[in-house]
Design a protein around this motif. Sequence first.
Motif, PDB file in Angstrom:
ATOM      1  N   ARG A 174     111.022  62.521  85.739  1.00 53.36           N
ATOM      2  CA  ARG A 174     111.736  63.791  85.935  1.00 53.36           C
ATOM      3  C   ARG A 174     113.238  63.602  86.005  1.00 53.36           C
ATOM      4  O   ARG A 174     113.990  64.558  85.893  1.00 53.36           O
TER       5      ARG A 174
ATOM      6  N   ARG B 166     103.246  66.926  84.807  1.00 50.70           N
ATOM      7  CA  ARG B 166     102.465  68.104  85.212  1.00 50.70           C
ATOM      8  C   ARG B 166     102.638  69.259  84.242  1.00 50.70           C
ATOM      9  O   ARG B 166     101.913  70.245  84.326  1.00 50.70           O
TER      10      ARG B 166
ATOM     11  N   ALA C 246     103.352  58.564  89.097  1.00 54.41           N
ATOM     12  CA  ALA C 246     102.505  58.760  90.281  1.00 54.41           C
ATOM     13  C   ALA C 246     103.353  59.206  91.459  1.00 54.41           C
ATOM     14  O   ALA C 246     104.566  59.002  91.488  1.00 54.41           O
ATOM     15  N   GLY C 247     102.706  59.825  92.422  1.00 57.27           N
ATOM     16  CA  GLY C 247     103.388  60.234  93.649  1.00 57.27           C
ATOM     17  C   GLY C 247     102.561  59.829  94.848  1.00 57.27           C
ATOM     18  O   GLY C 247     101.328  59.838  94.781  1.00 57.27           O
ATOM     19  N   ASN C 248     103.213  59.464  95.934  1.00 54.37           N
ATOM     20  CA  ASN C 248     102.452  59.027  97.106  1.00 54.37           C
ATOM     21  C   ASN C 248     103.312  59.078  98.357  1.00 54.37           C
ATOM     22  O   ASN C 248     104.538  58.991  98.297  1.00 54.37           O
ATOM     23  N   PHE C 249     102.650  59.254  99.481  1.00 55.64           N
ATOM     24  CA  PHE C 249     103.255  59.126 100.808  1.00 55.64           C
ATOM     25  C   PHE C 249     102.098  58.961 101.782  1.00 55.64           C
ATOM     26  O   PHE C 249     100.957  59.290 101.462  1.00 55.64           O
TER      27      PHE C 249
ATOM     28  N   SER D 184      99.284  69.351 103.713  1.00 58.54           N
ATOM     29  CA  SER D 184      99.207  70.764 103.330  1.00 58.54           C
ATOM     30  C   SER D 184      98.377  70.871 102.051  1.00 58.54           C
ATOM     31  O   SER D 184      98.210  69.894 101.322  1.00 58.54           O
TER      32      SER D 184
ATOM     33  N   ASN E   5      99.232  72.247  99.440  1.00 59.74           N
ATOM     34  CA  ASN E   5     100.127  71.956  98.318  1.00 59.74           C
ATOM     35  C   ASN E   5     100.409  70.461  98.188  1.00 59.74           C
ATOM     36  O   ASN E   5     100.568  69.948  97.072  1.00 59.74           O
ATOM     37  N   ALA E   6     100.453  69.746  99.301  1.00 58.99           N
ATOM     38  CA  ALA E   6     100.711  68.300  99.241  1.00 58.99           C
ATOM     39  C   ALA E   6      99.575  67.595  98.502  1.00 58.99           C
ATOM     40  O   ALA E   6      99.807  66.738  97.637  1.00 58.99           O
TER      41      ALA E   6
ATOM     42  N   THR F 159      99.727  68.513  94.843  1.00 57.11           N
ATOM     43  CA  THR F 159     100.864  67.906  94.136  1.00 57.11           C
ATOM     44  C   THR F 159     100.517  66.498  93.649  1.00 57.11           C
ATOM     45  O   THR F 159     100.787  66.145  92.495  1.00 57.11           O
TER      46      THR F 159
ATOM     47  N   LEU G 232      92.793  52.082  96.377  1.00 55.38           N
ATOM     48  CA  LEU G 232      92.723  52.818  97.644  1.00 55.38           C
ATOM     49  C   LEU G 232      91.365  53.439  97.907  1.00 55.38           C
ATOM     50  O   LEU G 232      90.909  53.526  99.047  1.00 55.38           O
TER      51      LEU G 232
ATOM     52  N   GLU H  69     108.449  51.238  94.988  1.00 54.84           N
ATOM     53  CA  GLU H  69     108.593  52.401  95.859  1.00 54.84           C
ATOM     54  C   GLU H  69     107.333  52.567  96.716  1.00 54.84           C
ATOM     55  O   GLU H  69     107.395  52.865  97.907  1.00 54.84           O
ATOM     56  N   GLY H  70     106.177  52.331  96.091  1.00 53.44           N
ATOM     57  CA  GLY H  70     104.916  52.482  96.809  1.00 53.44           C
ATOM     58  C   GLY H  70     104.877  51.601  98.045  1.00 53.44           C
ATOM     59  O   GLY H  70     104.549  52.052  99.141  1.00 53.44           O
TER      60      GLY H  70
ATOM     61  N   ARG I 134     107.102  52.543 100.859  1.00 52.27           N
ATOM     62  CA  ARG I 134     106.572  53.661 101.643  1.00 52.27           C
ATOM     63  C   ARG I 134     105.368  53.253 102.486  1.00 52.27           C
ATOM     64  O   ARG I 134     105.174  53.749 103.585  1.00 52.27           O
ATOM     65  N   LEU I 135     104.533  52.354 101.933  1.00 49.57           N
ATOM     66  CA  LEU I 135     103.251  52.074 102.586  1.00 49.57           C
ATOM     67  C   LEU I 135     103.289  50.843 103.492  1.00 49.57           C
ATOM     68  O   LEU I 135     102.481  50.723 104.403  1.00 49.57           O
TER      69      LEU I 135
HETATM   70  C1  HXC Z   1     103.368  65.041 104.119  1.00 50.96           C
HETATM   71  C2  HXC Z   1     104.512  65.690 102.209  1.00 50.96           C
HETATM   72  C3  HXC Z   1     105.279  64.487 102.239  1.00 50.96           C
HETATM   73  C4  HXC Z   1     105.027  63.563 103.305  1.00 50.96           C
HETATM   74  C5  HXC Z   1     105.901  65.666 100.538  1.00 50.96           C
HETATM   75  N1  HXC Z   1     104.934  66.363 101.136  1.00 50.96           N
HETATM   76  N2  HXC Z   1     106.119  64.517 101.179  1.00 50.96           N
HETATM   77  N3  HXC Z   1     103.569  65.948 103.121  1.00 50.96           N
HETATM   78  N4  HXC Z   1     104.049  63.869 104.207  1.00 50.96           N
HETATM   79  N5  HXC Z   1     105.705  62.404 103.423  1.00 50.96           N
HETATM   80  C6  HXC Z   1     104.452  67.681 100.754  1.00 50.96           C
HETATM   81  C7  HXC Z   1     105.550  68.720 100.772  1.00 50.96           C
HETATM   82  O1  HXC Z   1     105.791  69.206 102.089  1.00 50.96           O
HETATM   83  C8  HXC Z   1     104.970  69.802  99.864  1.00 50.96           C
HETATM   84  O2  HXC Z   1     104.012  70.594 100.516  1.00 50.96           O
HETATM   85  C9  HXC Z   1     104.213  68.980  98.830  1.00 50.96           C
HETATM   86  O3  HXC Z   1     103.980  67.696  99.413  1.00 50.96           O
HETATM   87  C10 HXC Z   1     104.999  68.812  97.558  1.00 50.96           C
HETATM   88  O4  HXC Z   1     106.237  68.217  97.894  1.00 50.96           O
HETATM   89  P1  HXC Z   1     107.536  68.379  96.961  1.00 50.96           P
HETATM   90  O5  HXC Z   1     108.603  67.519  97.506  1.00 50.96           O
HETATM   91  O6  HXC Z   1     107.836  69.837  96.763  1.00 50.96           O
HETATM   92  O7  HXC Z   1     106.970  67.869  95.573  1.00 50.96           O
HETATM   93  P2  HXC Z   1     107.663  67.067  94.424  1.00 50.96           P
HETATM   94  O8  HXC Z   1     109.151  67.316  94.400  1.00 50.96           O
HETATM   95  O9  HXC Z   1     106.899  67.367  93.209  1.00 50.96           O
HETATM   96  O10 HXC Z   1     107.489  65.556  94.857  1.00 50.96           O
HETATM   97  C11 HXC Z   1     106.230  64.884  94.732  1.00 50.96           C
HETATM   98  C12 HXC Z   1     106.051  63.850  95.834  1.00 50.96           C
HETATM   99  C13 HXC Z   1     107.265  62.951  95.957  1.00 50.96           C
HETATM  100  C14 HXC Z   1     104.774  63.048  95.524  1.00 50.96           C
HETATM  101  C15 HXC Z   1     105.852  64.599  97.154  1.00 50.96           C
HETATM  102  O11 HXC Z   1     107.089  62.011  97.011  1.00 50.96           O
HETATM  103  C16 HXC Z   1     107.544  62.233  94.677  1.00 50.96           C
HETATM  104  O12 HXC Z   1     108.108  62.794  93.746  1.00 50.96           O
HETATM  105  N6  HXC Z   1     107.196  60.977  94.548  1.00 50.96           N
HETATM  106  C17 HXC Z   1     107.394  60.196  93.301  1.00 50.96           C
HETATM  107  C18 HXC Z   1     107.711  58.810  93.636  1.00 50.96           C
HETATM  108  C19 HXC Z   1     106.603  58.154  94.368  1.00 50.96           C
HETATM  109  O13 HXC Z   1     105.932  58.745  95.234  1.00 50.96           O
HETATM  110  N7  HXC Z   1     106.377  56.898  94.065  1.00 50.96           N
HETATM  111  C20 HXC Z   1     105.366  56.135  94.769  1.00 50.96           C
HETATM  112  C21 HXC Z   1     104.197  55.996  93.925  1.00 50.96           C
HETATM  113  S1  HXC Z   1     103.238  54.741  94.658  1.00 50.96           S
HETATM  114  P3  HXC Z   1     104.354  72.061 101.117  1.00 50.96           P
HETATM  115  O14 HXC Z   1     103.045  72.568 101.633  1.00 50.96           O
HETATM  116  O15 HXC Z   1     105.359  71.856 102.216  1.00 50.96           O
HETATM  117  O16 HXC Z   1     104.891  72.890  99.974  1.00 50.96           O
HETATM  118  C22 HXC Z   1     101.732  54.903  94.174  1.00 50.96           C
HETATM  119  C23 HXC Z   1     100.922  53.684  94.490  1.00 50.96           C
HETATM  120  C24 HXC Z   1      99.667  54.006  95.149  1.00 50.96           C
HETATM  121  O17 HXC Z   1     101.323  55.849  93.610  1.00 50.96           O
HETATM  122  C25 HXC Z   1      98.875  52.754  95.422  1.00 50.96           C
HETATM  123  C26 HXC Z   1      99.400  51.875  96.498  1.00 50.96           C
HETATM  124  C27 HXC Z   1      98.579  50.624  96.729  1.00 50.96           C
END
Ligand code: HXC
Length: 271
Positions: free
Chosen positions: A50, A78, A105-108, A116, A118-119, A122, A157, A205-206, A209-210
Amino acid sequence: MSDAPTPHSVFRPDFLAGKVALVTGGGTGICRGITEGLMRHGCRAVITSRKADVLAKSAAELEAATGQRCLGIPADVRKPDEVEAAFDRTLAEFGRVDIVINGAAGNFLAPAASLSYNAFRTVMEIDAIGTFNVSKAAFSKYFREHGGNIVNISATLHYRGTPLQTHPGSAKAAVDAMTRHLAVEWGGAGIRVNCIAPGPIDDTEGMKRLAPGDTKRKFEQQIPLGRFGRISEIADATLFLVSDAATYITGTVLVVDGGAWMTMGGFVPWE
Ligand code: HXC
């Protein structure tokens, strides 16, 4: 720079000469390392994410490091229209696409009870639906007529129900299933669809965060091979799957994790 294969690579340096790869999430982390690995073996590349500024910087650095062309095309996996436009531009620029890496990918960390709606949606949309959107666009725009290689990036996971990871674990389970479904449906068109499930990998990044700070050492003690993996080790596994050493391999999930999923506890900070 990413920790991608260097001249020590076991692969012939030009084995991907003339090929073109499209890598989602290729601007950073594991998928940037995969892109570098492909380019170091003769491949030209398109990276998508993005963030246009991240893509432009990474593409320039990858070109400088490898001597191959790399084009950054902003696209959100998406959004099918953006994905299709990325393939159109790739084909206009390079005339072909041979390899697709589904890495966006996205994760937290979050307990299911406090996610939520939406989370959860997403992460499902980025990881699972995004993989479908990109695979379908690859098929209809080029692979149906020419064949090709798809490599999905999954995770481990969901093998043991890792706590705080219901959202990515559920999405990656879908990615594993999709790998098999598409391998079966598209094998006749000369398309191989495989998957890599990385374990904990350094400098990503993963893992920031983890497994922040001191938790890393605790996790490493639980891994059979005693350490986190390197991005270059995921790149090497990808090179294998797209190479002629793997021409009879499709629908497989290759775990590259030092044995971690069998022995490592979940990402629970208080464990
Ligand atoms: C709880 C959360 C949160 C958190 C976001 N949300 N972060 N909920 N804890 N830490 C919620 C938000 O409140 C929102 O819900 C919804 O998720 C969407 O969030 P947005 O920020 O609006 O979405 P977006 O801008 O599209 O961002 C997507 C994302 C973000 C996944 C939330 O973190 C992202 O873009 N990540 C990309 C980079 C990334 O994550 N890389 C790591 C990949 S690691 P509400 O209800 O409030 O609207 C990986 C490895 C896995 O995948 C395997 C490991 C071994």
